[in-house]
Design a protein around this motif. Structure first.
Motif, mmCIF file in Angstrom:
data_model
loop_
_atom_site.group_PDB
_atom_site.id
_atom_site.type_symbol
_atom_site.label_atom_id
_atom_site.label_comp_id
_atom_site.label_asym_id
_atom_site.label_seq_id
_atom_site.Cartn_x
_atom_site.Cartn_y
_atom_site.Cartn_z
ATOM 1 N N GLN A 1 -2.927 4.408 -8.528
ATOM 2 C CA GLN A 1 -3.652 4.048 -7.307
ATOM 3 C C GLN A 1 -5.065 4.636 -7.300
ATOM 4 O O GLN A 1 -5.778 4.549 -6.310
ATOM 5 C CB GLN A 1 -2.907 4.563 -6.065
ATOM 6 C CG GLN A 1 -1.475 4.073 -5.933
ATOM 7 C CD GLN A 1 -1.377 2.579 -5.678
ATOM 8 O OE1 GLN A 1 -2.147 2.047 -4.891
ATOM 9 N NE2 GLN A 1 -0.465 1.908 -6.367
ATOM 10 N N TYR B 1 -3.213 12.168 -1.144
ATOM 11 C CA TYR B 1 -1.882 11.605 -1.370
ATOM 12 C C TYR B 1 -0.850 12.717 -1.151
ATOM 13 O O TYR B 1 -1.070 13.865 -1.531
ATOM 14 C CB TYR B 1 -1.804 11.042 -2.788
ATOM 15 C CG TYR B 1 -0.516 10.315 -3.100
ATOM 16 C CD1 TYR B 1 -0.014 9.338 -2.238
ATOM 17 C CD2 TYR B 1 0.189 10.584 -4.267
ATOM 18 C CE1 TYR B 1 1.165 8.670 -2.536
ATOM 19 C CE2 TYR B 1 1.357 9.911 -4.570
ATOM 20 C CZ TYR B 1 1.852 8.960 -3.690
ATOM 21 O OH TYR B 1 3.022 8.299 -3.994
ATOM 22 N N TYR C 1 2.092 7.684 -10.066
ATOM 23 C CA TYR C 1 1.786 6.669 -9.055
ATOM 24 C C TYR C 1 0.373 6.872 -8.511
ATOM 25 O O TYR C 1 -0.409 5.927 -8.382
ATOM 26 C CB TYR C 1 2.817 6.738 -7.930
ATOM 27 C CG TYR C 1 2.637 5.679 -6.871
ATOM 28 C CD1 TYR C 1 3.142 4.391 -7.051
ATOM 29 C CD2 TYR C 1 1.964 5.963 -5.682
ATOM 30 C CE1 TYR C 1 2.977 3.414 -6.079
ATOM 31 C CE2 TYR C 1 1.796 4.990 -4.705
ATOM 32 C CZ TYR C 1 2.301 3.713 -4.907
ATOM 33 O OH TYR C 1 2.130 2.748 -3.943
ATOM 34 N N GLU D 1 0.864 -1.181 0.000
ATOM 35 C CA GLU D 1 0.000 0.000 0.000
ATOM 36 C C GLU D 1 0.897 1.227 0.000
ATOM 37 O O GLU D 1 2.123 1.108 0.058
ATOM 38 C CB GLU D 1 -0.896 -0.008 1.240
ATOM 39 C CG GLU D 1 -0.104 -0.216 2.521
ATOM 40 C CD GLU D 1 -1.009 -0.372 3.735
ATOM 41 O OE1 GLU D 1 -0.614 0.106 4.806
ATOM 42 O OE2 GLU D 1 -2.107 -0.938 3.590
ATOM 43 N N ILE D 2 0.270 2.365 -0.072
ATOM 44 C CA ILE D 2 1.060 3.598 -0.089
ATOM 45 C C ILE D 2 1.885 3.677 1.179
ATOM 46 O O ILE D 2 1.380 3.454 2.274
ATOM 47 C CB ILE D 2 0.114 4.812 -0.171
ATOM 48 C CG1 ILE D 2 -0.563 4.838 -1.542
ATOM 49 C CG2 ILE D 2 0.879 6.111 0.062
ATOM 50 C CD1 ILE D 2 -1.739 5.762 -1.596
#
Lengths: 412, 412
Positions: free
Chosen positions: A131, A206, A127, A22-23
Motif C-alpha cells: 500500500q 498504519y 501489506y 481500502e485499508i
C-alpha cells in the motif's frame, strides 16, 4: 485493469462482508457500539475463494508461499528474514515417565525477534509495503512491539511502538536497538492502544494492533499450515495454546479452518486455550452470556490481559469447534517452565510455558488419549522474560576452586 | 570385529598423531610443558581419510548429515533439536548506502539455546552418548555453559557447569532452568577451567572445555559446510568472525580446510579475526614470536579472554591461509550492534556484533572488493547480553496519552 480482490472481510459478530478496497480494521457498524469496558465486537475475519483454491494441492500452495491464502499480493513484499518454519520436536517422556499420547513441541522462539509475533508483523508489514505506507504503529506490552520494530528494520519501514511506561526494560531495549520510535505513555496498555488508534486516524500511520488489524490473525494462522505438513499432512489431535487477548488462538483456529474449507483435513483439532488463573478473562467467561472482567495479576506478562481484544472471535471458534479451556496457577506455570527446559532443552518464556503447563495438567488428570498427538505451542524465548523465573531458582553459593571441595559436595 | 577408526587426532604444535582409541583431550607431550601464563600448546586437530571421502559428492555427504566428516558414529546420537542450518541473509545497503561487495549475515542466534555454541555442544554430547558417559562438565563464562546445559537436557545427560562467581545472572538463570548443576567458583574463568579438568581426572566427568576437547572445533566447523551450500557451492571471499579464545575461528577454518582437502573448493576464503581493542590477545600477538598477555577489559563479554585457549591453532590457520585480523574499539562494537539491528532486524549480542563492526571498518576504509561476497558470522542473540547495549540507548520519558501531545512531538 481491475482485478477481483482475492479475499473479503467478514465481521465476526454481525456477519457483514466488506471488499478490501481500502485499508480496513474493524467492522464499522459493530465498532460504533463498542465501549471501553467490554471486549470489542467487529473484529474481521479474512475469507478466500476456497472453491477455486481447492483446485490446487497443498504442496503447490506451499510452493507459492501460501500466497493464495494470504492477504498480500506478492511474496517479495515480505521481509528478508526467516519467519516461521520453526522446529517441531517429539517428546517421548517427561521426567523419565512415558506419556499416554505423543507430545510435540512447536518452538516459535526460533523466529527473528524470538517470538511468534513475527508471523503477524511480517504480513502486516508486507501489506503496508504494497500500500506504499512507510509508517506502522502498534500498541504493545513488549513482544508485539519488539517484533514489529525488528520486522520494520528489515523492511526499511518506520516502526512506532507505544507502550505503557511500566513495560519491562528488556523488551524496550530490543525495540530501541531495532531503531524504532518508542513512545512510553503515562498509562495502561489500553491507553497506549487508544492513542495508537487516534494516531492512525489523525496522522495516517498504519496500525498493527493485534486483533484490531485483521491481518494479524492471517499472519498467525500460518503455524497451522506448518503443523499440517510437519505431521505428515494431518492435523494433531490436540493443540495447547497460551491465551491472553485471544488473537494467537484465533490465528491457529483460522489456519485449520482454512484447511478444513479446502478439504485438506476432515475435522478440526481440539484446541485447548490455556490461561493463568491470574488472567483468565477468556476461559472464565466462555459459558457466560455477559463478559465479566477480573483484573489481571500473573507472572506470565505476555498473556496478562484484562479486556481481551479478540474475545468474541476466540469464543466463537472455541464453541463452534468444541475447543477446551483451562486456567492454571502461576506456580504451575513456573513449574512447567522448568520441566519444559529440563526435559527438552527448549527454554520458553512463562506465557509460552503456560501451554506446556496445560498439557501437564491434562497428563496428570489422564486426559491425554492413548496414541493421540498433542502439540504444545511455544510462543516466545525464555530470554525475553528472565525475571519471572528468577523467583523460582537459586544460584548456589560459590565454592573455593579446589577438587577437595568439589568431592565433598559430590560424595557427602 | 575391529574397525579402523575413521579419524585421527593430530597435534597442532608437535604434529604427533593419535588414534582415538580412548577419550583424548590435548596432546600429552605438548601438554606437559604448558604453563599457566601462556596459551596452551597441544590442541588436537581431527583428521579424516579425505582421499576416500572424496569419492562422494557434497550432496551425498550432506544426506548422511556429514557423518563422514564428524567424529561420531551415528547421527542418532545427536540431540533431537534443530542445531545449525541457520539463515543466511543478504544485505544490499547499510543506512541506505550501497556497499561495494555483497554482505551476507549468518544468524547463529537461531539455535536452540540462542548461540553458536550449540554446534560444539551437540557433537560433544553425541560423542559422550556413544561412549556411554552420562556426565559432562564445562567451564564457561556463560554461553558455552548455557549451551551445554540445554543440549544435555535434550539428551537426558547431566551437565555440570563451572563459572566464575561474577558471571552474569541472565546466563546463570538459563543454565539452571535447563536443570544443569551450576558450580560458581570463587575465582576467575581460568580457575573454573582448571577445576573442571581436575574433576575430569578425578571424578571421570567428560570434559567439554572449548579447545581442550578437540570435538568442540569439529562441531563448530559445520558452519562452513552450510555456508558453502547456501552460497551455491562456493566459499565466500571474506568471513568476519568474532574472536576470543580462538576456537570458533579455528572451527570455521577447519570446515573450509576439510572442503579444500576434498577438492570442493579451490582456495580458502579470507577469514578476518575481529577482536575488541580491550581484548586483542590474538590479533595483537600475530606477528610476535612470544605471546604477551594484556588483561582484558571489554563490554563484549563472550570474547573477553586473557589467555586464548586456542591461540596457537588460530595463529597457525591465520598465517597459513593469509587470514587477516583487526581490533576495534568498544564504542565501534556498540555502534555496530545498533547498525546491525536497525538495518537487518537481526539483534545480536555485542561479541557477535563485533564481527559486523569489523565489516563496517573494512567498508569505511574501502577494503571490501567490488563484487565480493562477505559473510558476517553472528554467534549469539542480543537477548543474552542486554546490559552492554543499555549503556548506549535512552528510554524516552513517558508522555500523557493524548493525541495533541503526540502531534506536538511529531510536528514541532
Amino acid at each position: 485493469m481491475t482485478t477481483t480482490p482475492k479475499f473479503q472481510y467478514k465481521c465476526n459478530d454481525c456477519g457483514a462482508t466488506y471488499n478490501p478496497l481500502e485499508i480496513q480494521y474493524m467492522c464499522p457498524e459493530c465498532n460504533k457500539k463498542n465501549t471501553a469496558n467490554q471486549p470489542p465486537k467487529g473484529v474481521l475475519k479474512t475469507i478466500y475463494d476456497y472453491e477455486s483454491i481447492k483446485q490446487q494441492t497443498f504442496d503447490s500452495l506451499k510452493s507459492r508461499g501460501f500466497l493464495d491464502l494470504l492477504p498480500i499480493k506478492n511474496s517479495e513484499s515480505l521481509p528478508n528474514l526467516a519467519i516461521g518454519q520453526t522446529p517441531l520436536y517429539t517428546l517421548d517422556k517427561i521426567d523419565n515417565e512415558e506419556t499416554e499420547g505423543t507430545i510435540l513441541i512447536k518452538d516459535d522462539a526460533q523466529n527473528p525477534t524470538f517470538s511468534y509475533k513475527d508471523r503477524a508483523s511480517a504480513i502486516v508489514s508486507a501489506y503496508a509495503k504494497e500500500q506504499e505506507i512507510n509508517t506502522i504503529v502498534t500498541a504493545s506490552t513488549g513482544n508485539a512491539g519488539s517484533s514489529l520494530a525488528g520486522i520494520c528494520a528489515a523492511q526499511g519501514q518506520q516502526g512506532i511502538i507505544m507502550v505503557p511506561a511500566s513495560a519491562p526494560v528488556a523488551k524496550l531495549t530490543q525495540i530501541l536497538m531495532y531503531g524504532a520510535t518508542l513512545i512510553p505513555v503515562d498509562g495502561t496498555y489500553d491507553d497506549a492502544f487508544d492513542l495508537s488508534i487516534k494516531a492512525t486516524e489523525e496522522l495516517g500511520w498504519y496500525n498493527r494492533n493485534t486483533g484490531f488489524n485483521p491481518l494479524t490473525i492471517e499472519g498467525k494462522k500460518t503455524v497451522a499450515f506448518e503443523l499440517y505438513e510437519q505431521m505428515g499432512y494431518q492435523a494433531p489431535d490436540r493443540i495447547f495454546v497460551p491465551v491472553g487477548d485471544g488473537v494467537i488462538i484465533s490465528g491457529v483456529y483460522k489456519g485449520f479452518e482454512d484447511l478444513l474449507k479446502l478439504g485438506l483435513i476432515e475435522k478440526m483439532p481440539t484446541i485447548v486455550a490455556v490461561q493463568s488463573t491470574g488472567s483468565d478473562n477468556i476461559a472464565r467467561n466462555l459459558s457466560n452470556s455477559e463478559f465479566v472482567v477480573k483484573q489481571s495479576n500473573t507472572i506470565a506478562d505476555s498473556i496478562s490481559v484484562d479486556i481481551p481484544r479478540n474475545y468474541h472471535m476466540a469464543k466463537n471458534f472455541i464453541t463452534s469447534y468444541n475447543g477446551e479451556a483451562i486456567a492454571i496457577e502461576d506456580n504451575e506455570i513456573l513449574e512447567a517452565s522448568y520441566k519444559l527446559s529440563k526435559n527438552t532443552g527448549v527454554f520458553a518464556e512463562p506465557a509460552a510455558a503456560a501451554a506446556f503447563g496445560g498439557l501437564l495438567h491434562y497428563k496428570k488428570h489422564s486426559k491425554l488419549d492413548k496414541g493421540s498427538k498433542n502439540v504444545v505451542l511455544l510462543t516466545g524465548s525464555g530470554l525475553k522474560d528472565l525475571k519471572a523465573v528468577q523467583k523460582m531458582i537459586q544460584i548456589p553459593a560459590p565454592i573455593m576452586p579446589n577438587i577437595d571441595n568439589l568431592k565433598k559436595i559430590y560424595h557427602d
